[in-house]
Motif scaffolding. Structure first.
Motif, PDB file in Angstrom:
ATOM      1  N   GLY A 118       0.734  -1.233  -0.123  1.00 38.29           N
ATOM      2  CA  GLY A 118      -0.038   0.044  -0.098  1.00 38.29           C
ATOM      3  C   GLY A 118       0.920   1.380   0.121  1.00 38.29           C
ATOM      4  N   LYS A 119       0.205   2.329   0.345  1.00 35.15           N
ATOM      5  CA  LYS A 119       0.729   3.559   0.194  1.00 35.15           C
ATOM      6  C   LYS A 119       0.855   4.468   1.349  1.00 35.15           C
ATOM      7  N   ALA A 120       1.779   4.954   1.918  1.00 33.35           N
ATOM      8  CA  ALA A 120       1.671   5.674   3.257  1.00 33.35           C
ATOM      9  C   ALA A 120       0.913   7.109   2.924  1.00 33.35           C
ATOM     10  N   ALA A 121      -0.016   7.492   3.831  1.00 32.64           N
ATOM     11  CA  ALA A 121      -0.717   8.533   3.570  1.00 32.64           C
ATOM     12  C   ALA A 121      -0.289   9.684   4.688  1.00 32.64           C
ATOM     13  N   VAL A 122       0.673   9.333   5.587  1.00 33.47           N
ATOM     14  CA  VAL A 122       1.313  10.207   6.734  1.00 33.47           C
ATOM     15  C   VAL A 122       2.761  10.026   6.505  1.00 33.47           C
ATOM     16  N   LYS A 123       3.471  11.199   7.065  1.00 31.80           N
ATOM     17  CA  LYS A 123       4.986  10.794   7.516  1.00 31.80           C
ATOM     18  C   LYS A 123       5.400  11.546   8.778  1.00 31.80           C
ATOM     19  N   ALA A 124       6.501  11.279   9.108  1.00 29.04           N
ATOM     20  CA  ALA A 124       7.042  11.517  10.351  1.00 29.04           C
ATOM     21  C   ALA A 124       6.786  13.115  10.760  1.00 29.04           C
ATOM     22  N   GLY A 125       6.466  13.307  12.113  1.00 29.44           N
ATOM     23  CA  GLY A 125       5.957  14.383  12.463  1.00 29.44           C
ATOM     24  C   GLY A 125       4.510  15.029  12.429  1.00 29.44           C
ATOM     25  N   ASP A 126       3.744  14.271  11.502  1.00 29.11           N
ATOM     26  CA  ASP A 126       2.251  14.485  11.382  1.00 29.11           C
ATOM     27  C   ASP A 126       1.736  14.134  12.630  1.00 29.11           C
ATOM     28  N   THR A 127       0.589  15.019  12.948  1.00 23.17           N
ATOM     29  CA  THR A 127      -0.411  14.944  13.744  1.00 23.17           C
ATOM     30  C   THR A 127      -1.682  14.279  13.280  1.00 23.17           C
ATOM     31  N   VAL A 128      -1.947  13.022  13.937  1.00 23.39           N
ATOM     32  CA  VAL A 128      -3.056  12.432  13.163  1.00 23.39           C
ATOM     33  C   VAL A 128      -4.375  12.077  14.369  1.00 23.39           C
ATOM     34  N   ARG A 129      -5.342  12.123  13.809  1.00 22.07           N
ATOM     35  CA  ARG A 129      -6.663  11.850  14.853  1.00 22.07           C
ATOM     36  C   ARG A 129      -7.072  10.380  14.813  1.00 22.07           C
ATOM     37  N   ARG A 130      -7.588  10.009  15.786  1.00 19.20           N
ATOM     38  CA  ARG A 130      -7.967   8.628  15.642  1.00 19.20           C
ATOM     39  C   ARG A 130      -8.891   8.441  14.608  1.00 19.20           C
ATOM     40  N   GLY A 131      -9.069   7.300  13.958  1.00 18.78           N
ATOM     41  CA  GLY A 131      -9.713   7.102  12.703  1.00 18.78           C
ATOM     42  C   GLY A 131      -9.414   7.725  11.238  1.00 18.78           C
ATOM     43  N   GLN A 132      -8.208   8.444  11.487  1.00 17.12           N
ATOM     44  CA  GLN A 132      -7.618   8.705   9.893  1.00 17.12           C
ATOM     45  C   GLN A 132      -6.747   7.737   9.250  1.00 17.12           C
ATOM     46  N   VAL A 133      -6.748   7.841   7.967  1.00 15.72           N
ATOM     47  CA  VAL A 133      -6.288   6.879   7.066  1.00 15.72           C
ATOM     48  C   VAL A 133      -4.830   7.108   7.300  1.00 15.72           C
ATOM     49  N   LEU A 134      -4.076   5.957   7.544  1.00 18.04           N
ATOM     50  CA  LEU A 134      -2.346   6.014   7.458  1.00 18.04           C
ATOM     51  C   LEU A 134      -1.842   5.129   6.461  1.00 18.04           C
ATOM     52  N   ILE A 135      -2.313   4.100   5.849  1.00 16.15           N
ATOM     53  CA  ILE A 135      -1.827   3.661   4.784  1.00 16.15           C
ATOM     54  C   ILE A 135      -2.913   3.167   4.084  1.00 16.15           C
ATOM     55  N   LYS A 136      -2.865   3.595   2.704  1.00 12.04           N
ATOM     56  CA  LYS A 136      -4.080   3.563   1.771  1.00 12.04           C
ATOM     57  C   LYS A 136      -3.673   2.068   1.159  1.00 12.04           C
ATOM     58  N   GLY A 137      -4.675   1.403   0.783  1.00 11.54           N
ATOM     59  CA  GLY A 137      -4.573   0.009   0.581  1.00 11.54           C
ATOM     60  C   GLY A 137      -4.789   0.163  -1.298  1.00 11.54           C
ATOM     61  N   GLU A 138      -3.897   0.710  -1.818  1.00  8.96           N
ATOM     62  CA  GLU A 138      -3.934   0.721  -3.235  1.00  8.96           C
ATOM     63  C   GLU A 138      -2.338   0.799  -3.592  1.00  8.96           C
ATOM     64  N   GLU A 139      -2.180   0.539  -4.974  1.00  9.50           N
ATOM     65  CA  GLU A 139      -0.850   0.439  -5.390  1.00  9.50           C
ATOM     66  C   GLU A 139      -1.030   0.974  -6.953  1.00  9.50           C
ATOM     67  N   ARG A 140      -0.095   1.505  -7.576  1.00  7.21           N
ATOM     68  CA  ARG A 140      -0.108   2.083  -8.986  1.00  7.21           C
ATOM     69  C   ARG A 140       0.488   1.044 -10.022  1.00  7.21           C
ATOM     70  N   ILE A 141      -0.334   0.807 -10.972  1.00  8.96           N
ATOM     71  CA  ILE A 141      -0.049  -0.074 -11.920  1.00  8.96           C
ATOM     72  C   ILE A 141       0.134  -0.069 -13.209  1.00  8.96           C
ATOM     73  N   GLY A 142       0.122   1.583 -13.280  1.00  4.18           N
ATOM     74  CA  GLY A 142       0.352   2.288 -14.562  1.00  4.18           C
ATOM     75  C   GLY A 142       0.586   3.865 -14.383  1.00  4.18           C
ATOM     76  N   ASP A 143       0.535   4.667 -15.365  1.00  2.97           N
ATOM     77  CA  ASP A 143       0.834   6.052 -15.363  1.00  2.97           C
ATOM     78  C   ASP A 143      -0.189   6.475 -14.453  1.00  2.97           C
ATOM     79  N   GLU A 144      -1.420   6.210 -14.883  1.00  4.38           N
ATOM     80  CA  GLU A 144      -2.705   6.740 -14.025  1.00  4.38           C
ATOM     81  C   GLU A 144      -3.569   5.841 -13.443  1.00  4.38           C
ATOM     82  N   GLU A 145      -3.114   4.535 -13.459  1.00  2.00           N
ATOM     83  CA  GLU A 145      -4.103   3.508 -12.996  1.00  2.00           C
ATOM     84  C   GLU A 145      -3.619   3.142 -11.726  1.00  2.00           C
ATOM     85  N   VAL A 146      -4.731   2.895 -10.725  1.00  2.00           N
ATOM     86  CA  VAL A 146      -4.237   2.674  -9.343  1.00  2.00           C
ATOM     87  C   VAL A 146      -5.310   1.509  -9.103  1.00  2.00           C
ATOM     88  N   ARG A 147      -4.944   0.366  -8.427  1.00  2.00           N
ATOM     89  CA  ARG A 147      -5.779  -0.805  -7.978  1.00  2.00           C
ATOM     90  C   ARG A 147      -5.861  -0.749  -6.386  1.00  2.00           C
TER      91      ARG A 147
END
Length: 390
Positions: free
Chosen positions: A205-234
């Motif tokens: 998957g893809k990280a949606a946050v980085k070091a130093g970010d403040t996050v709230r409970r329920g916020q997305v941290l790692i998105k379940g998606e990957e790029r399979i083309g220039d503009e296509e994501v699955r």
């Protein structure tokens, strides 16, 4: 069995009397001054007799106000001749009761066996002879475990344990194979708590946050998606961890004063004669709004005529509000608050810092402890639901 007799001693120069008794070889268990010209002493039965003899020699007033151990048992046996027989019968009943098995149960050591399976194992153990009421010595634990193992081959472990009047059959099943990663089982990973991100480590998957970010409970941290083309994501199943700084707090409230009850020196004495359930008042003393009461039982008759004189002494007292040691209070509050805050740390959390703040309000000291820890805050939606419901 502890040999202990408590005495009340009244007179002058009580400390000198105690010093003289110690020089005479008398050993005191406790010495407590309870008022002007009065002490409460505790010693063995032998030394208590010597103390009473010395008190009579020096013209001091002494009386027995309590007994424990051998003197107490002898006094109870003297008052009730049937008590020894009753104790013996009770011991025999306890031995008879504890020499048998009265409850049979089955437990799962790994939590894999369901309730129906455990009940079936329990019934099987009873069919093989482990029935409630059987003597412990008649239970062959190794043979019973072997029989149950043969009957339940899917169990990797079967053991029989005796604990008091319990017979416990402990079972364990085969370990389940670990789950296989399935990319088609799509999901995101969310923040299980409010935190500051230390680092994110996505494995799928893809990280949606980085070091130093403040996050709230329920916020997305790692998105379940990957790029399979220039503009296509699955969409895929997100894996990984996000370490965050989290905080847990707890408060401890302690009073700054305590209320002490102090005797004023005034007292009144009441006496009555008791014979079984009957009582006749001899003298009635004054009662005080705030008082401490002491009662003495003085036997008059013997075993066949259990007549007693009950002497009740009421001491007038007053309540005094006394301040407590602030340094000791703050130390206790700090320890308790930190202990309660650390109890909130979930498994896997590592403490990195802690501090305690103090406030005072309405005569109470409030210690608020805060624990800073680092932990993996990434969770899927099912785990997040449990955290949100806490």
């Amino acid at each position: 069995m502890t040999d202990r007799v408590e005495l009340r001693l009244r007179g002058r120069m009580l400390e000198k009397f105690v010093g003289r008794a110690i020089r005479e070889g008398i050993a005191f268990q406790t010495v407590e001054r309870t008022g002007p010209g009065e002490m409460r002493l505790a010693a063995s039965e032998k030394d208590a007799g010597r103390i009473m003899a010395m008190a009579e020699e020096y013209g001091m007033e002494t009386c027995v106000i309590g007994a424990a151990g051998k003197p107490y048992v002898r006094e109870r046996l003297r008052e009730r001749g049937s008590l020894a027989l009753g104790i013996l019968m009770g011991v025999l009943l306890v031995v008879s009761f504890t020499s048998r098995i009265w409850r049979v149960e089955a437990v799962s050591l790994d939590g894999a066996a369901d309730r129906d399976t455990l009940e079936a194992v329990q019934r099987s153990a009873q069919e093989w002879g482990a029935r409630p009421g059987i003597l412990r010595m008649h239970v062959d634990r190794e043979q019973l475990a072997a029989d149950l193992q043969a009957m339940w081959p899917e169990m990797t472990h079967v053991s029989v344990r005796l604990s008091g009047v319990f017979l416990r059959v402990e079972v364990a099943s085969e370990e389940r194979a670990p789950g296989v990663y399935d990319s088609s089982d799509v999901r995101d990973l969310f923040a299980s708590r409010d935190a500051i991100v230390v680092y994110a480590e996505p494995l799928a998957g893809k990280a949606a946050v980085k070091a130093g970010d403040t996050v709230r409970r329920g916020q997305v941290l790692i998105k379940g998606e990957e790029r399979i083309g220039d503009e296509e994501v699955r969409r895929i199943r997100a894996l990984g961890k996000v370490i965050g700084r989290v905080w847990f707090s707890a408060e401890c409230t302690l009073p700054t004063t305590e209320t002490l009850r102090v005797r004023t020196g005034r007292r009144s004495v009441s006496s009555e004669i008791r014979l079984g359930r009957w009582a006749w008042m001899i003298a009635r003393g004054e009662e005080y709004p705030c008082q401490e009461t002491e009662t003495e039982m003085l036997p008059v008759g013997g075993l066949f005529l259990p007549v007693r004189i009950v002497r009740t002494v009421r001491w007038e007292a007053e309540e005094i509000v006394s301040p407590l040691n602030r340094e000791q209070l703050m130390a206790e509050g700090e320890a308790w608050a930190l202990e309660m805050a650390r109890a909130k740390l979930p498994d896997g959390a590592e403490e990195s810092a802690c501090w305690v703040d103090f406030t005072e309000k309405n005569g109470m000291i409030i210690a608020r402890a805060t624990i800073e820890a680092q932990m993996n805050i990434a969770a899927d939606r099912s785990e997040l639901t449990g955290v949100l419901n806490e």
